[in-house]
Design an enzyme around this catalytic site. Structure first.
Site, PDB file in Angstrom:
ATOM      1  N   ASP A 253      -0.670 -12.412   1.915  1.00 23.52           N
ATOM      2  CA  ASP A 253      -1.291 -11.370   2.755  1.00 23.52           C
ATOM      3  C   ASP A 253      -1.496 -12.014   4.126  1.00 23.52           C
ATOM      4  O   ASP A 253      -2.610 -12.357   4.516  1.00 23.52           O
ATOM      5  CB  ASP A 253      -2.605 -10.902   2.134  1.00 23.52           C
ATOM      6  CG  ASP A 253      -3.150  -9.669   2.858  1.00 23.52           C
ATOM      7  OD1 ASP A 253      -2.582  -9.299   3.892  1.00 23.52           O
ATOM      8  OD2 ASP A 253      -4.142  -9.101   2.375  1.00 23.52           O
TER       9      ASP A 253
ATOM     10  N   GLU B 218      -8.930 -13.528  -1.593  1.00 24.64           N
ATOM     11  CA  GLU B 218      -8.180 -13.875  -0.374  1.00 24.64           C
ATOM     12  C   GLU B 218      -8.895 -14.994   0.362  1.00 24.64           C
ATOM     13  O   GLU B 218     -10.112 -14.945   0.570  1.00 24.64           O
ATOM     14  CB  GLU B 218      -8.042 -12.639   0.516  1.00 24.64           C
ATOM     15  CG  GLU B 218      -7.300 -12.974   1.801  1.00 24.64           C
ATOM     16  CD  GLU B 218      -7.105 -11.796   2.741  1.00 24.64           C
ATOM     17  OE1 GLU B 218      -6.755 -10.705   2.274  1.00 24.64           O
ATOM     18  OE2 GLU B 218      -7.301 -12.011   3.952  1.00 24.64           O
TER      19      GLU B 218
ATOM     20  N   ASP C 294       2.215   2.011   3.425  1.00 19.86           N
ATOM     21  CA  ASP C 294       3.168   1.063   4.059  1.00 19.86           C
ATOM     22  C   ASP C 294       4.587   1.540   3.826  1.00 19.86           C
ATOM     23  O   ASP C 294       5.453   1.359   4.678  1.00 19.86           O
ATOM     24  CB  ASP C 294       3.140  -0.336   3.420  1.00 19.86           C
ATOM     25  CG  ASP C 294       1.782  -0.960   3.337  1.00 19.86           C
ATOM     26  OD1 ASP C 294       0.938  -0.613   4.169  1.00 19.86           O
ATOM     27  OD2 ASP C 294       1.577  -1.798   2.433  1.00 19.86           O
TER      28      ASP C 294
ATOM     29  N   ASP D 131      -4.718 -13.682  -2.678  1.00 23.21           N
ATOM     30  CA  ASP D 131      -4.063 -13.359  -1.410  1.00 23.21           C
ATOM     31  C   ASP D 131      -4.044 -14.635  -0.589  1.00 23.21           C
ATOM     32  O   ASP D 131      -5.075 -15.093  -0.081  1.00 23.21           O
ATOM     33  CB  ASP D 131      -4.776 -12.210  -0.685  1.00 23.21           C
ATOM     34  CG  ASP D 131      -4.234 -10.852  -1.118  1.00 23.21           C
ATOM     35  OD1 ASP D 131      -3.370 -10.818  -2.017  1.00 23.21           O
ATOM     36  OD2 ASP D 131      -4.644  -9.830  -0.537  1.00 23.21           O
TER      37      ASP D 131
ATOM     38  N   HIS E 249       0.874  -1.171   0.000  1.00 31.34           N
ATOM     39  CA  HIS E 249       0.000   0.000   0.000  1.00 31.34           C
ATOM     40  C   HIS E 249       0.913   1.223   0.000  1.00 31.34           C
ATOM     41  O   HIS E 249       1.991   1.193   0.609  1.00 31.34           O
ATOM     42  CB  HIS E 249      -0.825   0.115   1.278  1.00 31.34           C
ATOM     43  CG  HIS E 249      -1.731  -1.034   1.577  1.00 31.34           C
ATOM     44  ND1 HIS E 249      -1.302  -2.177   2.195  1.00 31.34           N
ATOM     45  CD2 HIS E 249      -3.062  -1.181   1.375  1.00 31.34           C
ATOM     46  CE1 HIS E 249      -2.328  -2.993   2.346  1.00 31.34           C
ATOM     47  NE2 HIS E 249      -3.410  -2.413   1.856  1.00 31.34           N
TER      48      HIS E 249
ATOM     49  N   ASP F 214     -10.721 -11.721  10.686  1.00 30.87           N
ATOM     50  CA  ASP F 214      -9.690 -11.729   9.647  1.00 30.87           C
ATOM     51  C   ASP F 214      -8.305 -11.883  10.290  1.00 30.87           C
ATOM     52  O   ASP F 214      -7.629 -10.906  10.557  1.00 30.87           O
ATOM     53  CB  ASP F 214      -9.804 -10.410   8.877  1.00 30.87           C
ATOM     54  CG  ASP F 214      -9.052 -10.416   7.563  1.00 30.87           C
ATOM     55  OD1 ASP F 214      -8.715 -11.510   7.083  1.00 30.87           O
ATOM     56  OD2 ASP F 214      -8.808  -9.326   7.028  1.00 30.87           O
TER      57      ASP F 214
ATOM     58  N   GLU G 180     -10.735  -6.663  -4.806  1.00 31.55           N
ATOM     59  CA  GLU G 180     -10.601  -7.717  -3.786  1.00 31.55           C
ATOM     60  C   GLU G 180     -11.825  -7.756  -2.872  1.00 31.55           C
ATOM     61  O   GLU G 180     -12.036  -6.853  -2.065  1.00 31.55           O
ATOM     62  CB  GLU G 180      -9.334  -7.457  -2.950  1.00 31.55           C
ATOM     63  CG  GLU G 180      -9.121  -8.487  -1.862  1.00 31.55           C
ATOM     64  CD  GLU G 180      -7.841  -8.243  -1.058  1.00 31.55           C
ATOM     65  OE1 GLU G 180      -6.870  -7.679  -1.611  1.00 31.55           O
ATOM     66  OE2 GLU G 180      -7.830  -8.613   0.121  1.00 31.55           O
TER      67      GLU G 180
ATOM     68  N   HIS H 196     -10.891 -13.973   3.475  1.00 35.37           N
ATOM     69  CA  HIS H 196     -12.110 -13.223   3.156  1.00 35.37           C
ATOM     70  C   HIS H 196     -13.204 -14.175   2.678  1.00 35.37           C
ATOM     71  O   HIS H 196     -14.383 -13.961   2.940  1.00 35.37           O
ATOM     72  CB  HIS H 196     -11.828 -12.176   2.086  1.00 35.37           C
ATOM     73  CG  HIS H 196     -10.851 -11.125   2.526  1.00 35.37           C
ATOM     74  ND1 HIS H 196     -10.482 -10.063   1.741  1.00 35.37           N
ATOM     75  CD2 HIS H 196     -10.161 -10.972   3.689  1.00 35.37           C
ATOM     76  CE1 HIS H 196      -9.611  -9.301   2.379  1.00 35.37           C
ATOM     77  NE2 HIS H 196      -9.393  -9.852   3.568  1.00 35.37           N
TER      78      HIS H 196
ATOM     79  N   ASP I  46      -5.653 -13.484   9.058  1.00 37.68           N
ATOM     80  CA  ASP I  46      -4.551 -13.409   8.089  1.00 37.68           C
ATOM     81  C   ASP I  46      -3.363 -14.290   8.472  1.00 37.68           C
ATOM     82  O   ASP I  46      -2.222 -13.832   8.560  1.00 37.68           O
ATOM     83  CB  ASP I  46      -4.055 -11.962   7.939  1.00 37.68           C
ATOM     84  CG  ASP I  46      -5.012 -11.087   7.153  1.00 37.68           C
ATOM     85  OD1 ASP I  46      -5.873 -11.630   6.445  1.00 37.68           O
ATOM     86  OD2 ASP I  46      -4.892  -9.856   7.252  1.00 37.68           O
TER      87      ASP I  46
HETATM   88  C1  XLS Z   1      -7.547  -6.463   4.291  1.00 42.95           C
HETATM   89  C2  XLS Z   1      -7.124  -6.679   2.922  1.00 42.95           C
HETATM   90  C3  XLS Z   1      -6.014  -5.746   2.437  1.00 42.95           C
HETATM   91  C4  XLS Z   1      -5.885  -5.784   0.943  1.00 42.95           C
HETATM   92  C5  XLS Z   1      -5.082  -4.663   0.371  1.00 42.95           C
HETATM   93  O1  XLS Z   1      -8.265  -7.248   4.868  1.00 42.95           O
HETATM   94  O2  XLS Z   1      -6.746  -8.013   2.795  1.00 42.95           O
HETATM   95  O3  XLS Z   1      -4.817  -6.026   3.062  1.00 42.95           O
HETATM   96  O4  XLS Z   1      -5.342  -6.988   0.504  1.00 42.95           O
HETATM   97  O5  XLS Z   1      -5.560  -3.437   0.755  1.00 42.95           O
HETATM   98 CA    CA Z   2      -5.878  -9.079   1.106  1.00 38.23          CA
HETATM   99 CA    CA Z   3      -7.373 -10.235   5.228  1.00 41.30          CA
END
Ligand code: XLS
Ligand code: CA
Ligand code: CA
EC number: 5.3.1.5
Length: 445
Positions: free
Chosen positions: A345, A274, A110, A302, A107, A313, A238, A277, A315
């Site tokens: 991700d 993802e 970041d 992702d 991003h 979430d 996404e 998600h 991750d």
């Molecule tokens: C958040 C998202 C984010 C996207 C990019 O849940 O996964 O990280 O991948 O903005």
């Molecule tokens: Ca993501």
């Molecule tokens: Ca995520």
């Protein structure tokens, strides 16, 4: 006191270049299954998997959660401001090299801190993008995608392209304009839109129709601007059903596909799906991939996993072999991801706070997907499920079924057929037997 910036540091000193040692290796800093140059089905593992490292989770995140402070003190954290941003770039490229990762993703916020004005923010970004470009010139790593963070700053409290405040819409447009220029500058293979705050909390204060129309207007402006500057990367959107908003507009693959088609955007966008998600939306990862695939809109992935016991979430790094196998099954059936890739991700747990954990976690994820690739390839080669599915739907290849699929049937002809057809005979779907075969492949291939 913050130290003055020096680029000559080795942040992962204890880590050598991670190499493939095979399944009997006990070295935690070696690949057991990911053998980048090994050819599977005509392509190397590296070409199939197109791994990408996520900048935010790896170089920016510090383990803060809603209950507690940072746990991760990174060796570059003694820097502040732009020096910190520069040190992170050094650390990032050191790690890309050590893992031989072909791609990364970030991003805007970041990589460079916001300034006190948009102009200053853009200047900060220019400096860091220049530094990244220089590093890229001397390395093989490429930018899988970049994106705009339009969810952290309080100005996005009501959304970005779906805000009730036109000034925020304009700010977001300026930010994505810059993002597309960055994408062009660094040769990003894709540009991602994740609608972090593009959703709503209550209908009592929301003009849902205007918000959706504005979101589409915003996307069209992005497409137009990319064309204007000659940026030819793939646009990706996404989906995510919730978090941070209660109802995110890009809920899941099917909803997002409908949005793209409704607003004439489906020729310009594909989906970045993802795993976590998907599960938040109440789907499996492979469901989302299949849904996008059958619509010709599977763009990128992702690669992570959620925790079914938590339901938010999380991750996590992908280690579930069922999920990586079934994901690779969809990706192979799609003929690969084109310009997309497998972007981790994923973040190490708050309790895995040492820098080496960043490497262990990527090794774990890369191995899990390499294994998934091998198993999926064999399942396809042996036509294990293809044959079952073909056989299961064979009634549509002859007689009345063929009339249906060829568009020669209607309610009159079908009624006539049903009235004359005395015995309907169904067959078992054999789920358990198929799952046992999948287990055999995962364990033995
Ligand atoms: C958040 C998202 C984010 C996207 C990019 O849940 O996964 O990280 O991948 O903005
Ligand atoms: Ca993501
Ligand atoms: Ca995520």
């Amino acid at each position: 006191m913050a130290q003055s910036y020096s680029s000559s540091v080795n942040y992962f000193e204890s880590v050598n270049k991670v190499v493939y040692e095979g399944k009997d290796s006990t070295n935690p800093l070696a690949f057991k299954y990911y053998n980048s140059q090994e050819v599977i089905g005509g392509k190397t593992m590296k070409e199939h998997l197109r791994f990408s490292i996520a900048y935010w989770h790896t170089f920016t995140a510090d383990g803060t959660d809603v209950f507690g402070a940072a746990t991760m003190q990174r060796p570059w954290d003694h820097y502040k401001g732009m020096d910190l941003a520069k040190a992170r770039v050094d650390a990032a490229f050191e790690m890309f090299e050590k893992l031989d990762a072909p791609f990364f993703a970030f991003h805007d916020r970041d990589v460079a801190p916001e300034g006190s004005t948009l102009k200053e923010t853009n200047q900060n970004l220019d400096i860091i993008v220049g530094m990244i470009k220089e590093y890229m010139r001397n390395s093989n790593v490429k930018l899988l995608w970049n994106t705009a963070n339009m969810f952290t700053n309080p100005r996005f409290v009501h959304g970005a392209a779906t805000s009730c405040n036109a000034d925020v819409f304009a700010y977001a447009a300026a930010q994505v304009k810059k993002g597309l220029e960055t994408a062009k500058e660094l040769g990003a293979e894709n540009y991602v839109f994740w609608g972090g705050r593009e959703g709503y909390e209550t209908l009592l204060n929301t003009d849902l129709k205007l918000e959706l129309d504005n979101l589409a207007r915003f996307m069209h402006m992005a497409v137009d601007y990319a064309k204007e500057i000659g940026y030819t990367g793939q646009f990706l959107i996404e989906p995510k059903p919730k978090e941070p908003t209660t109802h995110q507009y890009d809920t899941d693959a099917a909803t997002t596909i409908a949005f793209l088609k409704q607003y004439g955007l489906d020729n310009h966008f594909k989906l970045n799906l993802e795993a976590n998600h998907a599960t938040l939306a109440g789907h499996t990862f492979e469901h989302e991939l299949r849904m996008a695939r059958v619509h010709g809109l599977l763009g990128s992935v992702d690669a992570n996993q959620g925790d079914p016991l938590l339901g938010w979430d999380t991750d996590e790094f992908p280690t579930d072999l069922y999920s990586t196998t079934l994901a690779m099954y969809e990706i192979l059936q799609n003929g690969g991801l084109g310009s997309g890739g497998l972007n981790f991700d994923a973040k190490v747990r708050r309790s895995s706070f040492e820098p080496d954990d960043l490497i262990y976690s990527h090794v774990a994820g890369m191995d899990a997907f390499a294994r998934g690739l091998r198993v999926a390839h064999k399942l396809i080669e042996d036509r294990v499920f293809d044959d079952v599915i073909q056989h299961r739907y064979r009634s549509f290849t002859e007689g009345i079924g063929l009339e249906i699929t060829e568009g020669r049937a209607n309610f009159h002809t079908l009624e006539q057929y049903a009235l004359n057809n005395k015995a309907i005979k169904n067959e078992s779907g054999r789920q358990e037997r198929l799952k046992a075969i999948l287990n055999q492949y995962i364990l033995e291939v």
